[in-house]
Design a protein around this motif. Structure first.
Motif, PDB file in Angstrom:
ATOM      1  N   ALA A  98      -2.201  12.735   3.779  1.00  0.00           N
ATOM      2  CA  ALA A  98      -2.895  12.579   2.499  1.00  0.00           C
ATOM      3  C   ALA A  98      -3.012  11.115   2.143  1.00  0.00           C
ATOM      4  O   ALA A  98      -2.225  10.282   2.610  1.00  0.00           O
ATOM      5  CB  ALA A  98      -2.131  13.328   1.415  1.00  0.00           C
ATOM      6  N   PRO A  99      -3.990  10.743   1.309  1.00  0.00           N
ATOM      7  CA  PRO A  99      -4.143   9.339   0.916  1.00  0.00           C
ATOM      8  C   PRO A  99      -2.856   8.778   0.329  1.00  0.00           C
ATOM      9  O   PRO A  99      -2.169   9.442  -0.436  1.00  0.00           O
ATOM     10  CB  PRO A  99      -5.252   9.403  -0.153  1.00  0.00           C
ATOM     11  N   ALA A 100      -2.531   7.559   0.716  1.00  0.00           N
ATOM     12  CA  ALA A 100      -1.290   6.942   0.266  1.00  0.00           C
ATOM     13  C   ALA A 100      -1.491   6.311  -1.102  1.00  0.00           C
ATOM     14  O   ALA A 100      -2.618   6.015  -1.502  1.00  0.00           O
ATOM     15  CB  ALA A 100      -0.858   5.869   1.266  1.00  0.00           C
ATOM     16  N   PRO A 101      -0.389   6.113  -1.836  1.00  0.00           N
ATOM     17  CA  PRO A 101      -0.478   5.390  -3.105  1.00  0.00           C
ATOM     18  C   PRO A 101      -1.067   4.005  -2.889  1.00  0.00           C
ATOM     19  O   PRO A 101      -1.005   3.454  -1.781  1.00  0.00           O
ATOM     20  CB  PRO A 101       0.993   5.305  -3.554  1.00  0.00           C
ATOM     21  N   PRO A 102      -1.649   3.388  -3.902  1.00  0.00           N
ATOM     22  CA  PRO A 102      -2.369   2.140  -3.722  1.00  0.00           C
ATOM     23  C   PRO A 102      -1.507   0.963  -3.317  1.00  0.00           C
ATOM     24  O   PRO A 102      -1.973   0.086  -2.609  1.00  0.00           O
ATOM     25  CB  PRO A 102      -3.004   1.899  -5.097  1.00  0.00           C
ATOM     26  N   ALA A 103      -0.246   0.917  -3.766  1.00  0.00           N
ATOM     27  CA  ALA A 103       0.601  -0.231  -3.428  1.00  0.00           C
ATOM     28  C   ALA A 103       0.861  -0.260  -1.930  1.00  0.00           C
ATOM     29  O   ALA A 103       1.156   0.757  -1.321  1.00  0.00           O
ATOM     30  CB  ALA A 103       1.919  -0.149  -4.186  1.00  0.00           C
ATOM     31  N   SER A 104       0.735  -1.439  -1.311  1.00  0.00           N
ATOM     32  CA  SER A 104       0.925  -1.567   0.135  1.00  0.00           C
ATOM     33  C   SER A 104       1.847  -2.741   0.438  1.00  0.00           C
ATOM     34  O   SER A 104       1.407  -3.757   0.977  1.00  0.00           O
ATOM     35  CB  SER A 104      -0.430  -1.753   0.840  1.00  0.00           C
ATOM     36  N   PRO A 105       3.095  -2.630   0.064  1.00  0.00           N
ATOM     37  CA  PRO A 105       4.003  -3.764   0.259  1.00  0.00           C
ATOM     38  C   PRO A 105       4.321  -4.003   1.721  1.00  0.00           C
ATOM     39  O   PRO A 105       4.364  -3.072   2.532  1.00  0.00           O
ATOM     40  CB  PRO A 105       5.247  -3.343  -0.519  1.00  0.00           C
ATOM     41  N   GLY A 106       4.536  -5.253   2.035  1.00  0.00           N
ATOM     42  CA  GLY A 106       5.022  -5.612   3.353  1.00  0.00           C
ATOM     43  C   GLY A 106       6.531  -5.697   3.320  1.00  0.00           C
ATOM     44  O   GLY A 106       7.166  -5.336   2.325  1.00  0.00           O
ATOM     45  N   PRO A 107       7.151  -6.182   4.381  1.00  0.00           N
ATOM     46  CA  PRO A 107       8.608  -6.341   4.387  1.00  0.00           C
ATOM     47  C   PRO A 107       9.037  -7.309   3.280  1.00  0.00           C
ATOM     48  O   PRO A 107       8.357  -8.290   3.005  1.00  0.00           O
ATOM     49  CB  PRO A 107       8.903  -6.907   5.771  1.00  0.00           C
ATOM     50  N   LEU A 108      10.183  -7.018   2.680  1.00  0.00           N
ATOM     51  CA  LEU A 108      10.716  -7.895   1.650  1.00  0.00           C
ATOM     52  C   LEU A 108      11.528  -9.026   2.258  1.00  0.00           C
ATOM     53  O   LEU A 108      11.604 -10.119   1.698  1.00  0.00           O
ATOM     54  CB  LEU A 108      11.587  -7.085   0.681  1.00  0.00           C
ATOM     55  N   ALA A 109      12.133  -8.765   3.408  1.00  0.00           N
ATOM     56  CA  ALA A 109      12.982  -9.760   4.072  1.00  0.00           C
ATOM     57  C   ALA A 109      12.733  -9.716   5.570  1.00  0.00           C
ATOM     58  O   ALA A 109      12.243  -8.714   6.106  1.00  0.00           O
ATOM     59  CB  ALA A 109      14.456  -9.486   3.773  1.00  0.00           C
ATOM     60  N   VAL A 110      13.072 -10.802   6.248  1.00  0.00           N
ATOM     61  CA  VAL A 110      12.901 -10.874   7.697  1.00  0.00           C
ATOM     62  C   VAL A 110      14.213 -10.461   8.356  1.00  0.00           C
ATOM     63  O   VAL A 110      15.258 -11.085   8.137  1.00  0.00           O
ATOM     64  CB  VAL A 110      12.510 -12.288   8.147  1.00  0.00           C
ATOM     65  N   LEU A 111      14.139  -9.415   9.165  1.00  0.00           N
ATOM     66  CA  LEU A 111      15.316  -8.919   9.871  1.00  0.00           C
ATOM     67  C   LEU A 111      15.253  -9.305  11.340  1.00  0.00           C
ATOM     68  O   LEU A 111      14.197  -9.690  11.856  1.00  0.00           O
ATOM     69  CB  LEU A 111      15.418  -7.401   9.735  1.00  0.00           C
TER      70      LEU A 111
END
Length: 460
Positions: A32-45
């Motif tokens: 199903a269509p995803a919510p509009p927010a499309s965050p990337g990673p918050l931190a580099v692992l």
């Protein structure tokens, strides 16, 4: 105290990686269509951009949705470890510069941990191997009965003496569960109420401050298993009234083998030394010993200097990310994950409470048909997606709330992106609709491909 200046760059030996997304070997069905927010990673692992092989040849970008079990190290943590390793030495009483430096790292880390969790001035910070170790240490110090919930991870269920362990079955709502705990504590006095801060099966967060009020009103202390909670939320034990807090570095982006127990000193000072050995004693005679008080009493032997330094740096880095940013990132991804699962056919998302309105980025599903172990193997082998199948070391709780023998858990972290969630949802839809593209068999190692042609790296 002696300190180490952090380098601006670090040279790391890296496995094969890719910096752009790659498609899996099969074309997944669209959820199903995803919510509009499309965050990337918050931190580099440390696993950022890692490529893994898939069946039939080729590599894809790895999607790690198993961080609730063990999280990759933050890159800042691996750089810190690389920086301090040349100075690694024995601690306490060493005259050499590296020894003094290692001692400083351990004691400064103790202060960092205390500050991060809001410890009281007279609380102890005892370094352990992990949460299980910390709770076993505390179990040796409890002067009376312990009340626990049935939803606990085995680490917060098994350590308590069987003849003094009183298990309360959680109700369908958190409110009813609090009433049941209160009734049990009123029925017969107990020394300790110990509860998980967040379920490792459902991600549902319990009201810590309310639990503390409830326990204290009945003359008990409160211990929190924060193994799942602490990597996601800042915990302030003084402000919330928690008496003891246990957690692990390996779930908090510092997988170098250490954890901590933080809390009130009196029980720990009165308890037998957790380990008998050097460092825990003030004086030794042939007929006995004078044991130290404080953290030293339970930290016999050579400590895990590198693991302790890594844990402190990970907590500092989590603080630098900011509470608000961490909350926004997790909320957006958690909503995206659960919205996508709600649109899937053939699955059921497991819940523990009907009224839980706060949860971490964890979702456990069960299938209407088929094996979640086979599904997890196919997600990994054909799509490069890591999840976990089983009962997640919470057997009593899982057996009560689930309808099938095992579940499949996807868990999010600071390195998770919206694309990771979408890849998982799409692959899940494809595998449920069409089945795996390859054959799998069950063995003592679990479900594995019948013909596994994926190359393995040489680590020598």
């Amino acid at each position: 105290m002696i300190g180490i200046e952090e380098p601006t760059t670090a040279t790391l030996s890296e496995p094969r990686r890719v910096l752009t997304d790659a498609a899996a070997t099969s074309t997944p069905a669209s959820p199903a269509p995803a919510p509009p927010a499309s965050p990337g990673p918050l931190a580099v692992l440390a696993d950022a951009g890692l490529e893994v092989p898939v069946l039939g040849g080729g590599f894809v970008r790895h999607v790690n949705l198993d961080v609730a079990a063990s999280a990759p190290a933050l890159v800042a943590v691996t750089a810190h470890v690389a920086r301090v390793l040349p100075y690694y030495s024995s601690v306490h009483r060493g005259a050499g510069y590296p020894s003094q430096l290692s001692t400083s790292l351990v004691e400064e880390a103790r202060g960092t941990v205390a500050r991060h969790v809001g410890a009281r001035d007279d609380d102890l910070v005892v370094f352990t191997r992990n949460t299980t170790d910390a709770l076993n240490l505390l179990a040796n110090a409890v002067p009376g009965d312990t009340v626990v919930l049935d939803l606990e991870h085995h680490a917060n269920l098994l350590p308590w003496r069987a003849d003094a362990r009183r298990v309360v079955v959680a109700r369908r709502t958190i409110a009813e569960t609090l009433d049941a705990l209160d009734a049990e504590l009123a029925r017969c006095p107990a020394a300790l109420l110990t509860v998980t801060g967040a379920s490792n099966v459902t991600g549902e967060v319990l009201p810590i401050a309310r639990l503390a009020e409830l326990a204290h009103a009945r003359g008990a202390r409160l211990a929190i298993d924060a193994a799942q909670l602490l990597p996601h939320r800042r915990v302030d034990i003084a402000a919330s009234g928690v008496d003891y807090l246990a957690f692990s570095g390996h779930k908090a982006y510092a997988p170098f083998g250490t954890g901590a127990l933080v809390g009130r000193a009196d029980w720990l000072d009165a308890a037998p030394a957790y380990l008998a050995g050097g460092g825990a004693v003030a004086a030794v005679r042939v007929d006995g010993a004078d044991w130290k008080r404080g953290a030293d009493r339970h930290e016999a032997g050579t400590p895990n200097v590198i693991g302790i330094a890594a844990l402190a740096r990970a907590l500092t880095e989590l603080e630098r990310l900011g509470e608000a940013a961490r909350a926004r990132h997790e909320r957006a991804l958690t909503e995206r994950l659960h919205a996508g699962l709600a649109a899937q056919r053939g699955i059921r998302v497991i819940r523990g409470f009907d009224d839980a309105d706060d949860r971490l980025g964890i979702a456990t599903i069960e299938l209407e048909r088929g094996s979640v172990g086979r599904l997890a193997a196919a997600l990994a082998a054909e799509h490069g997606i890591s999840v976990r199948a089983g009962r997640f070391c919470a057997h009593p709780f899982f057996d009560r709330v689930a309808t099938r023998a095992n579940g499949l858990r996807a868990s999010l972290g600071a390195g998770t992106s919206a694309d990771d969630v979408d890849r998982f949802l799409a692959a899940l839809a494809t595998l449920i609709a069409d089945g795996p593209a390859h054959a799998y068999e069950r063995s003592t190692a679990g479900w594995c491909p019948v013909d596994d042609d994926r190359p393995r790296p040489a680590f020598d």
